[in-house]
Design an enzyme around this catalytic site. Structure first.
Site, PDB file in Angstrom:
ATOM      1  N   GLY A 118      13.475 -10.253   4.273  1.00  0.00           N
ATOM      2  CA  GLY A 118      12.351  -9.321   4.194  1.00  0.00           C
ATOM      3  C   GLY A 118      12.112  -8.591   5.509  1.00  0.00           C
ATOM      4  O   GLY A 118      10.997  -8.150   5.785  1.00  0.00           O
ATOM      5  N   LEU A 119      13.149  -8.470   6.341  1.00  0.00           N
ATOM      6  CA  LEU A 119      12.983  -7.736   7.608  1.00  0.00           C
ATOM      7  C   LEU A 119      13.732  -6.399   7.553  1.00  0.00           C
ATOM      8  O   LEU A 119      14.026  -5.790   8.575  1.00  0.00           O
ATOM      9  CB  LEU A 119      13.455  -8.598   8.785  1.00  0.00           C
ATOM     10  CG  LEU A 119      12.634  -9.878   8.981  1.00  0.00           C
ATOM     11  CD1 LEU A 119      13.240 -10.764  10.057  1.00  0.00           C
ATOM     12  CD2 LEU A 119      11.180  -9.548   9.342  1.00  0.00           C
ATOM     13  N   ASP A 158       9.771   1.022   4.968  1.00  0.00           N
ATOM     14  CA  ASP A 158      10.855   0.397   5.735  1.00  0.00           C
ATOM     15  C   ASP A 158      11.780   1.443   6.353  1.00  0.00           C
ATOM     16  O   ASP A 158      12.172   1.338   7.526  1.00  0.00           O
ATOM     17  CB  ASP A 158      11.659  -0.545   4.835  1.00  0.00           C
ATOM     18  CG  ASP A 158      10.776  -1.552   4.114  1.00  0.00           C
ATOM     19  OD1 ASP A 158       9.624  -1.731   4.546  1.00  0.00           O
ATOM     20  OD2 ASP A 158      11.238  -2.146   3.127  1.00  0.00           O
ATOM     21  N   THR A 179       0.831  -1.206   0.000  1.00  0.00           N
ATOM     22  CA  THR A 179       0.000   0.000   0.000  1.00  0.00           C
ATOM     23  C   THR A 179       0.867   1.257   0.000  1.00  0.00           C
ATOM     24  O   THR A 179       0.400   2.318  -0.404  1.00  0.00           O
ATOM     25  CB  THR A 179      -0.912   0.030   1.246  1.00  0.00           C
ATOM     26  OG1 THR A 179      -0.116  -0.320   2.387  1.00  0.00           O
ATOM     27  CG2 THR A 179      -2.066  -0.946   1.114  1.00  0.00           C
TER      28      THR A 179
HETATM   29  C1  GLA Z   1       9.047  -3.963   0.567  1.00  0.00           C
HETATM   30  C2  GLA Z   1       9.231  -2.482   0.238  1.00  0.00           C
HETATM   31  C3  GLA Z   1       8.214  -1.626   0.986  1.00  0.00           C
HETATM   32  C4  GLA Z   1       6.794  -2.144   0.793  1.00  0.00           C
HETATM   33  C5  GLA Z   1       6.723  -3.653   1.028  1.00  0.00           C
HETATM   34  C6  GLA Z   1       5.369  -4.243   0.679  1.00  0.00           C
HETATM   35  O1  GLA Z   1       9.357  -4.189   1.906  1.00  0.00           O
HETATM   36  O2  GLA Z   1      10.536  -2.075   0.576  1.00  0.00           O
HETATM   37  O3  GLA Z   1       8.332  -0.283   0.589  1.00  0.00           O
HETATM   38  O4  GLA Z   1       6.307  -1.801  -0.477  1.00  0.00           O
HETATM   39  O5  GLA Z   1       7.711  -4.352   0.287  1.00  0.00           O
HETATM   40  O6  GLA Z   1       4.406  -3.765   1.541  1.00  0.00           O
END
Ligand code: GLA
Length: 387
Positions: free
Chosen positions: A125-126, A173, A36
Site C-alpha cells: 500500500g505504498l 498516488d 476522499t
Molecule cells: C488507494 C488508491 C487511492 C486512494 C486510496 C485511499 O491508494 O489508489 O487513489 O483512493 O487508496 O485513500
C-alpha cells in the site's frame, strides 16, 4: 541499487545502446485524507524516500523491451498494438502508460529499451505501482524531449491504472509520485487538481514519520475498494432528496450534513467518514502550517477511528498496530494509510521514541499475530525526475 549500478545493468542488457537516461519515481505515504480522492475531496500525502529507478534509451523502431531486475524477467511489446500481458503482470503498468501516452498528451513516443529496479515495498500500500507508472511516463517524456507537465502525467498514469490495469483508483498516488517535494507534504484538491506544497516541520520538531507494514497483503481489496466507491455514489443519490444538484460528497453543506443521519445505515456511515475526513484534512493543513504536531496527531487518530468504524476498511492487524503505537504516551498520532484491509500504518512520533516502537511494538505485534511486521522511517522526498 543506485543509478550507476542500474546503468551498468542497462549497458549489459542492451550493449548496442550507447546512451541512456535515468529517471527516479517515489512511492508515497498518505498522512491524512483517506478514501476522499475519488469523492472529489482533499488529500495530504507525501512522497517517500523509497523509489523506482528506470534507465532507458530510444530505439529506431516501435518496440519496447524491458528488463525488471526485481523480478529477473524480461518483456517486450510493440507500441502499435499494445495488449495486456497475463504472464508479466508488472509489465501492464508500463504497457498501459505507453498505450495512453498519445491520447493524453497528443505526443507519439518512439520505441525504447529500459531496465528498472525499485525499493518501494510491493503490495504494502505504498504505491509501488503508481511509482512505476509515473516513472515510465517521465522516462518517455525525457527520452522523446516532450514537455507534458506533472498534472497531465498524473492523469495519464491514473487512466492507465483505471482503464488498462483495471483498478478503479483515484488520482492521489500518481499525483504525489510526480508532484512531491523534499521536506513537504502535498495538499491536493482532487476535483480542481489545484495543489499546495505544505512544509512538513517534522525534522525541526525532532519528530518522525514511521510506517509499519502489517504484513497482510491487501487480499480482497479491489472488490472492496470498488464497493466503497459504489456506496459513496449511493449516499450521494440518497442525499439528492434534499439537494437535487448534489454530485459528490465533497459538496455536502452544513445543512445537508445533518440529514446524513436519516440515510440508510451503510450510506450514513460512508458519508459521515468522507465528510468528516475532508474537514480533518483542511484542519490538518492548518495545524501543520502552525507547527502544531499535537493537533495534527489528533486528526490522524480521528481519521483512523473513522476509517475503522464508519468506512470499515481497517482490519484487526491495522487496529492492533495503531493501538500498540498509541500505547506510547508520547505518540502524536497513528492511523492506517492507503486503501486499507491490510498494508501499512503511518504514525507521527518523537524521534527519540523510535527505539521503543521498534522493539516493543514490533515484538508485541509479532507475538499476537504471528506475522513479521516491517518498519520504515521515511523522509518527505521529491517527486519523479531525471537523475
Ligand atoms: C488507494 C488508491 C487511492 C486512494 C486510496 C485511499 O491508494 O489508489 O487513489 O483512493 O487508496 O485513500
Amino acid at each position: 541499487m543506485d543509478a550507476a549500478s542500474l546503468q551498468k545493468v542497462f549497458g549489459e542488457t542492451f550493449p548496442e545502446q550507447d546512451q541512456c537516461i535515468t529517471v527516479s519515481a517515489p512511492g508515497r505515504v498518505n498522512l491524512i485524507g483517506e478514501h476522499t480522492d475519488y469523492n472529489d475531496g482533499f488529500v495530504l500525502p507525501m512522497a517517500i524516500d523509497a523509489k523506482i529507478l528506470l534507465v532507458g534509451a530510444l530505439r529506431r523502431d516501435t518496440q519496447v523491451r524491458v528488463y525488471s531486475v526485481d523480478f529477473d524477467e524480461s518483456d517486450s511489446f510493440d507500441l502499435q498494438c499494445i495488449a495486456s500481458s497475463a504472464d508479466r503482470p508488472w509489465s501492464n503498468y508500463i504497457r498501459g502508460v505507453c498505450k495512453l501516452y498519445p491520447t493524453e498528451t497528443q505526443s507519439i513516443p518512439g520505441g525504447m529499451d529500459l531496465v528498472m529496479q525499485g525499493n518501494v515495498p510491493q503490495g504494502a500500500g505504498l504505491s509501488s505501482s503508481a511509482a512505476l507508472e509515473i516513472g515510465t511516463a517521465v522516462l518517455i517524456r525525457e527520452l522523446n524531449g516532450f514537455s507534458a507537465d506533472g498534472v497531465t502525467l498524473a492523469k495519464l498514469a491514473q487512466r492507465a491504472e483505471n482503464e488498462f490495469v483495471g483498478v478503479q483508483c483515484g488520482i492521489m498516488d500518481q499525483f504525489i509520485s510526480i508532484l512531491g517535494e523534499k521536506d513537504h507534504a502535498l495538499f491536493v484538491d482532487c476535483r480542481s487538481l489545484d495543489y499546495e506544497r505544505v512544509p512538513a516541520p517534522f525534522k525541526a520538531a525532532d519528530a518522525s514519520i514511521v510506517v509499519i507494514d502489517t504484513g497482510v497483503k491487501r487480499g480482497l481489496v479491489d472488490s472492496k475498494y470498488n464497493e466503497r466507491r459504489q456506496q459513496c455514489q449511493e449516499a450521494v443519490e440518497a442525499l439528492r432528496t434534499w439537494q437535487p444538484e448534489l454530485t459528490s460528497l465533497r459538496d455536502v453543506t452544513p445543512d445537508l450534513k445533518a440529514r446524513i443521519e436519516q440515510l440508510p445505515a451503510v450510506s450514513a456511515k460512508r458519508a459521515r467518514h468522507v465528510v468528516s475526513e475532508n474537514e480533518r484534512v483542511l484542519k490538518s493543513v492548518r495545524a501543520l502550517k502552525q507547527g502544531e504536531l499535537q493537533r495534527f496527531g489528533q486528526y490522524m487518530n480521528a481519521s483512523h477511528d473513522s476509517l475503522r468504524d464508519d468506512y470499515e476498511v481497517s482490519c484487526r492487524e491495522l487496529d492492533l498496530l495503531v493501538d500498540l503505537v498509541r500505547d506510547n504516551p508520547e505518540t502524536y498520532g497513528s492511523r492506517m494509510t492507503g486503501a486499507g484491509f491490510g498494508g501499512c500504518t503511518v504514525s507521527l512520533v518523537p524521534t527519540k521514541e523510535i527505539p521503543d516502537i521498534r522493539s516493543r511494538v514490533l515484538s508485541q505485534y509479532e507475538k499476537e499475530t504471528g506475522l513479521a511486521p516491517r518498519m520504515f522511517v521515511f523522509q518527505a522526498a521529491a517527486g519523479a525526475r531525471r537523475v
